[in-house]
Motif scaffolding. Structure first.
Motif, PDB file in Angstrom:
ATOM      1  N   VAL A   1      -5.313  -2.080   7.772  1.00 20.66           N
ATOM      2  CA  VAL A   1      -4.399  -1.450   6.830  1.00 20.66           C
ATOM      3  C   VAL A   1      -3.404  -0.598   7.608  1.00 20.66           C
ATOM      4  CG1 VAL A   1      -4.198   0.093   4.843  1.00 20.66           C
ATOM      5  CG2 VAL A   1      -6.197  -1.403   5.071  1.00 20.66           C
ATOM      6  N   PRO A   2      -2.106  -0.807   7.446  1.00 16.82           N
ATOM      7  CA  PRO A   2      -1.124  -0.021   8.202  1.00 16.82           C
ATOM      8  C   PRO A   2      -1.019   1.399   7.663  1.00 16.82           C
ATOM      9  CG  PRO A   2      -0.001  -1.432   6.644  1.00 16.82           C
ATOM     10  CD  PRO A   2      -1.457  -1.801   6.568  1.00 16.82           C
ATOM     11  N   PRO A   3      -0.606   2.351   8.500  1.00 17.58           N
ATOM     12  CA  PRO A   3      -0.354   3.719   8.006  1.00 17.58           C
ATOM     13  C   PRO A   3       0.730   3.681   6.938  1.00 17.58           C
ATOM     14  CG  PRO A   3      -0.380   3.658  10.406  1.00 17.58           C
ATOM     15  CD  PRO A   3      -0.378   2.231   9.956  1.00 17.58           C
ATOM     16  N   LEU A   4       0.478   4.312   5.810  1.00 16.50           N
ATOM     17  CA  LEU A   4       1.394   4.223   4.677  1.00 16.50           C
ATOM     18  C   LEU A   4       2.273   5.462   4.581  1.00 16.50           C
ATOM     19  CD1 LEU A   4      -1.095   2.823   2.006  1.00 16.50           C
ATOM     20  CD2 LEU A   4       0.595   1.550   3.345  1.00 16.50           C
ATOM     21  N   PRO A   5       3.508   5.309   4.116  1.00 14.79           N
ATOM     22  CA  PRO A   5       4.358   6.479   3.870  1.00 14.79           C
ATOM     23  C   PRO A   5       3.751   7.379   2.800  1.00 14.79           C
ATOM     24  CG  PRO A   5       5.632   4.437   3.836  1.00 14.79           C
ATOM     25  CD  PRO A   5       4.195   4.037   3.848  1.00 14.79           C
ATOM     26  N   LYS A   6       4.068   8.650   2.880  1.00 13.89           N
ATOM     27  CA  LYS A   6       3.603   9.578   1.856  1.00 13.89           C
ATOM     28  C   LYS A   6       4.117   9.134   0.486  1.00 13.89           C
ATOM     29  CE  LYS A   6       1.628  12.702   4.566  1.00 13.89           C
ATOM     30  NZ  LYS A   6       0.205  13.082   4.481  1.00 13.89           N
ATOM     31  N   GLU A   7       3.316   9.395  -0.527  1.00 10.61           N
ATOM     32  CA  GLU A   7       3.672   9.114  -1.914  1.00 10.61           C
ATOM     33  C   GLU A   7       3.782   7.619  -2.203  1.00 10.61           C
ATOM     34  OE1 GLU A   7       7.114  11.378  -2.961  1.00 10.61           O
ATOM     35  OE2 GLU A   7       6.154  13.290  -2.534  1.00 10.61           O
ATOM     36  N   THR A   8       3.117   6.786  -1.417  1.00 10.74           N
ATOM     37  CA  THR A   8       3.051   5.367  -1.753  1.00 10.74           C
ATOM     38  C   THR A   8       2.239   5.188  -3.035  1.00 10.74           C
ATOM     39  OG1 THR A   8       3.180   4.694   0.563  1.00 10.74           O
ATOM     40  CG2 THR A   8       2.289   3.090  -0.974  1.00 10.74           C
ATOM     41  N   ALA A   9       2.788   4.433  -3.975  1.00  7.98           N
ATOM     42  CA  ALA A   9       2.104   4.212  -5.251  1.00  7.98           C
ATOM     43  C   ALA A   9       1.563   2.792  -5.375  1.00  7.98           C
ATOM     44  CB  ALA A   9       3.049   4.500  -6.417  1.00  7.98           C
ATOM     45  N   TYR A  10       2.226   1.822  -4.718  1.00  7.25           N
ATOM     46  CA  TYR A  10       1.832   0.424  -4.860  1.00  7.25           C
ATOM     47  C   TYR A  10       1.777  -0.220  -3.478  1.00  7.25           C
ATOM     48  CZ  TYR A  10       3.344   1.512  -9.598  1.00  7.25           C
ATOM     49  OH  TYR A  10       3.498   2.112 -10.813  1.00  7.25           O
TER      50      TYR A  10
ATOM     51  N   THR B   1      -1.691   9.156  -3.997  1.00  5.85           N
ATOM     52  CA  THR B   1      -0.764   8.785  -5.074  1.00  5.85           C
ATOM     53  C   THR B   1      -0.857   7.310  -5.459  1.00  5.85           C
ATOM     54  OG1 THR B   1       0.947   8.453  -3.394  1.00  5.85           O
ATOM     55  CG2 THR B   1       0.898  10.586  -4.501  1.00  5.85           C
ATOM     56  N   LEU B   2      -1.728   6.570  -4.804  1.00  9.32           N
ATOM     57  CA  LEU B   2      -1.813   5.126  -5.055  1.00  9.32           C
ATOM     58  C   LEU B   2      -2.268   4.817  -6.480  1.00  9.32           C
ATOM     59  CD1 LEU B   2      -3.297   3.967  -1.663  1.00  9.32           C
ATOM     60  CD2 LEU B   2      -1.246   3.012  -2.715  1.00  9.32           C
ATOM     61  N   ARG B   3      -1.579   3.852  -7.093  1.00  5.10           N
ATOM     62  CA  ARG B   3      -1.930   3.387  -8.437  1.00  5.10           C
ATOM     63  C   ARG B   3      -2.349   1.920  -8.458  1.00  5.10           C
ATOM     64  NH1 ARG B   3      -0.449   6.754 -12.591  1.00  5.10           N
ATOM     65  NH2 ARG B   3       0.793   8.579 -12.001  1.00  5.10           N
ATOM     66  N   ARG B   4      -1.903   1.174  -7.449  1.00  8.47           N
ATOM     67  CA  ARG B   4      -2.262  -0.248  -7.394  1.00  8.47           C
ATOM     68  C   ARG B   4      -2.411  -0.670  -5.944  1.00  8.47           C
ATOM     69  NH1 ARG B   4       2.139  -3.780  -9.935  1.00  8.47           N
ATOM     70  NH2 ARG B   4       1.329  -2.833 -11.851  1.00  8.47           N
ATOM     71  N   ILE B   5      -3.498  -1.417  -5.672  1.00  6.52           N
ATOM     72  CA  ILE B   5      -3.740  -1.970  -4.335  1.00  6.52           C
ATOM     73  C   ILE B   5      -4.123  -3.434  -4.501  1.00  6.52           C
ATOM     74  CG2 ILE B   5      -5.193  -1.908  -2.277  1.00  6.52           C
ATOM     75  CD1 ILE B   5      -5.639   1.052  -2.738  1.00  6.52           C
ATOM     76  N   ASP B   6      -3.504  -4.292  -3.701  1.00  7.83           N
ATOM     77  CA  ASP B   6      -3.819  -5.718  -3.752  1.00  7.83           C
ATOM     78  C   ASP B   6      -4.104  -6.221  -2.340  1.00  7.83           C
ATOM     79  OD1 ASP B   6      -4.068  -8.426  -4.212  1.00  7.83           O
ATOM     80  OD2 ASP B   6      -2.358  -8.558  -5.558  1.00  7.83           O
ATOM     81  N   PHE B   7      -5.392  -6.534  -2.073  1.00  7.81           N
ATOM     82  CA  PHE B   7      -5.826  -7.074  -0.791  1.00  7.81           C
ATOM     83  C   PHE B   7      -6.250  -8.539  -0.921  1.00  7.81           C
ATOM     84  CE2 PHE B   7      -6.898  -2.550   0.490  1.00  7.81           C
ATOM     85  CZ  PHE B   7      -5.932  -2.478   1.491  1.00  7.81           C
ATOM     86  N   SER B   8      -5.761  -9.245  -1.891  1.00  8.44           N
ATOM     87  CA  SER B   8      -6.171 -10.639  -2.109  1.00  8.44           C
ATOM     88  C   SER B   8      -5.882 -11.496  -0.880  1.00  8.44           C
ATOM     89  CB  SER B   8      -5.423 -11.223  -3.315  1.00  8.44           C
ATOM     90  OG  SER B   8      -5.680 -10.480  -4.481  1.00  8.44           O
ATOM     91  N   GLY B   9      -6.790 -12.427  -0.602  1.00 10.63           N
ATOM     92  CA  GLY B   9      -6.537 -13.402   0.445  1.00 10.63           C
ATOM     93  C   GLY B   9      -6.636 -12.870   1.858  1.00 10.63           C
ATOM     94  N   ASN B  10      -7.506 -11.903   2.095  1.00  5.96           N
ATOM     95  CA  ASN B  10      -7.744 -11.418   3.454  1.00  5.96           C
ATOM     96  C   ASN B  10      -9.118 -11.891   3.950  1.00  5.96           C
ATOM     97  OD1 ASN B  10      -5.622  -9.325   4.652  1.00  5.96           O
ATOM     98  ND2 ASN B  10      -5.594  -9.121   2.423  1.00  5.96           N
TER      99      ASN B  10
ATOM    100  N   LEU C   1      -5.945   8.347  -8.938  1.00  2.00           N
ATOM    101  CA  LEU C   1      -4.916   7.773  -9.812  1.00  2.00           C
ATOM    102  C   LEU C   1      -4.934   6.248  -9.815  1.00  2.00           C
ATOM    103  CD1 LEU C   1      -1.875  10.097  -8.953  1.00  2.00           C
ATOM    104  CD2 LEU C   1      -3.521  10.326 -10.815  1.00  2.00           C
ATOM    105  N   LEU C   2      -5.789   5.649  -8.989  1.00  2.00           N
ATOM    106  CA  LEU C   2      -5.789   4.196  -8.843  1.00  2.00           C
ATOM    107  C   LEU C   2      -6.224   3.513 -10.140  1.00  2.00           C
ATOM    108  CD1 LEU C   2      -5.224   2.117  -6.573  1.00  2.00           C
ATOM    109  CD2 LEU C   2      -7.696   1.930  -6.296  1.00  2.00           C
ATOM    110  N   GLU C   3      -5.386   2.576 -10.622  1.00  2.00           N
ATOM    111  CA  GLU C   3      -5.644   1.872 -11.870  1.00  2.00           C
ATOM    112  C   GLU C   3      -5.955   0.390 -11.664  1.00  2.00           C
ATOM    113  OE1 GLU C   3      -2.181   2.556 -14.185  1.00  2.00           O
ATOM    114  OE2 GLU C   3      -2.650   4.652 -14.602  1.00  2.00           O
ATOM    115  N   GLU C   4      -5.395  -0.206 -10.616  1.00  2.00           N
ATOM    116  CA  GLU C   4      -5.586  -1.635 -10.383  1.00  2.00           C
ATOM    117  C   GLU C   4      -5.984  -1.874  -8.929  1.00  2.00           C
ATOM    118  OE1 GLU C   4      -2.334  -4.044 -11.796  1.00  2.00           O
ATOM    119  OE2 GLU C   4      -1.824  -2.569 -13.329  1.00  2.00           O
TER     120      GLU C   4
END
Length: 293
Positions: A109-118, A139-148, A163-166
């Motif tokens: 997983v790469p380092p993410l910018p602050k306030e990443t939501a998706y 602040t993440l609300r959606r994460i998609d790791f499909s196909g790894n 706050l994660l919903e999906e």
């Protein structure tokens, strides 16, 4: 006399016609010189200057990408990823709180910018998710790791994502589920290697917002316990489920209980005859999809 006048007329008229300047041709040449050629050289000079600036740090990127990065100083300061020397928002696409890292062969997983939501990191080579991956990104609300190729998720990897919903972990190599954040509405773990012992008894009990649960194409021997009342869609097709009880979906001690939210249960492709367990569906408004005879 008339013949002589005609000859003089031709002698004067013809040279005048032949000596007329080709105005259209000259104007076209002037246009080409003044715009295409001149502007082309300016663009070329500007491109070369930009290319020199970009190469100062040893990174070779396109002009369009460099200009985009120059317009957002915050993205240029993102630390390098674990797999390359490129900043995350150069390796991936960062746009209005969304980070797209799809099909770029990253292994972590790469380092993410602050306030990443998706975060969309589908179809890569990620094998492991660590607690540190999301420790500072609340602040993440959606994460998609499909196909790894995810085989391991550290305990507490999603614990701070309130706050994660999906969350999608479909098409990976998981044999057990991690602890899930409390506000999930959608969880997709289709096409993994999950067995029933890999799901804790209360894994879904406290997820009071969970509406869509996808666990198809795994190795489950039974339906997960303590499914929340909020559940609308449940996919369990193509597992190894051989039995269910009267308390799997309903409450055996309450014949008036109805699951009002449940709209769909898929159980086809399991080695179970659903007709042998009719009392298990008394509280449902529609019968599960599957084999009855």
């Amino acid at each position: 006399m008339k013949t002589l006048q005609t000859a003089l007329f031709l002698f004067v008229f013809v040279p005048l016609v032949n000596s007329a300047p080709p105005l259209q041709q000259e104007s076209l040449q002037f246009y080409e010189y003044d715009t295409d050629v001149t502007m082309g050289s300016l663009v070329q000079q500007d491109y070369e200057m930009q290319s020199k600036d970009i190469r100062k740090d040893g990174t070779n990127v396109s002009l369009d990408t460099s200009l985009r990065l120059q317009g957002d100083d915050g993205e240029r300061n993102v630390p390098p990823t674990k797999d390359t020397n490129l900043p995350t928002c150069l390796l991936c696409v960062c746009l209005s709180g969304s980070v797209y890292c799809e099909e770029i062969d990253i292994e972590a997983v790469p380092p993410l910018p602050k306030e990443t939501a998706y975060l969309y990191a589908r179809f890569n080579k990620i094998k492991r998710i660590a607690v540190s991956d999301f420790a500072d990104i609340t602040t993440l609300r959606r994460i998609d790791f499909s196909g790894n190729r995810i085989e391991e998720i550290e305990d507490g990897a999603f614990s701070k994502l309130l706050l994660l919903e999906e969350l999608s972990l479909a098409e990976n190599r998981l044999i057990k589920l991690p602890v899930l954040p409390p506000k999930l509405t959608t969880f997709n773990a289709n096409q993994n290697r999950i067995k029933s012992r890999g799901i804790k008894a209360n894994a879904f009990k406290k997820l009071t917002n969970l509406a869509y649960l996808y666990l198809g194409h795994n190795a489950l021997e039974s339906v997960p316990l303590n499914l929340p009342e909020s559940l609308r869609i449940l996919h369990l097709q193509y597992n190894n489920i051989t039995t269910i009880t009267d308390d799997t979906f309903c409450k055996s001690n309450n014949t008036r209980y109805i699951r009002t939210s449940m709209d769909e249960i898929r159980m086809e492709g399991n080695p179970i005859l659903l007709a042998k367990h009719v009392n298990a569906f008394n509280c449902l408004r529609t019968l599960p999809v599957g084999t009855y005879y």
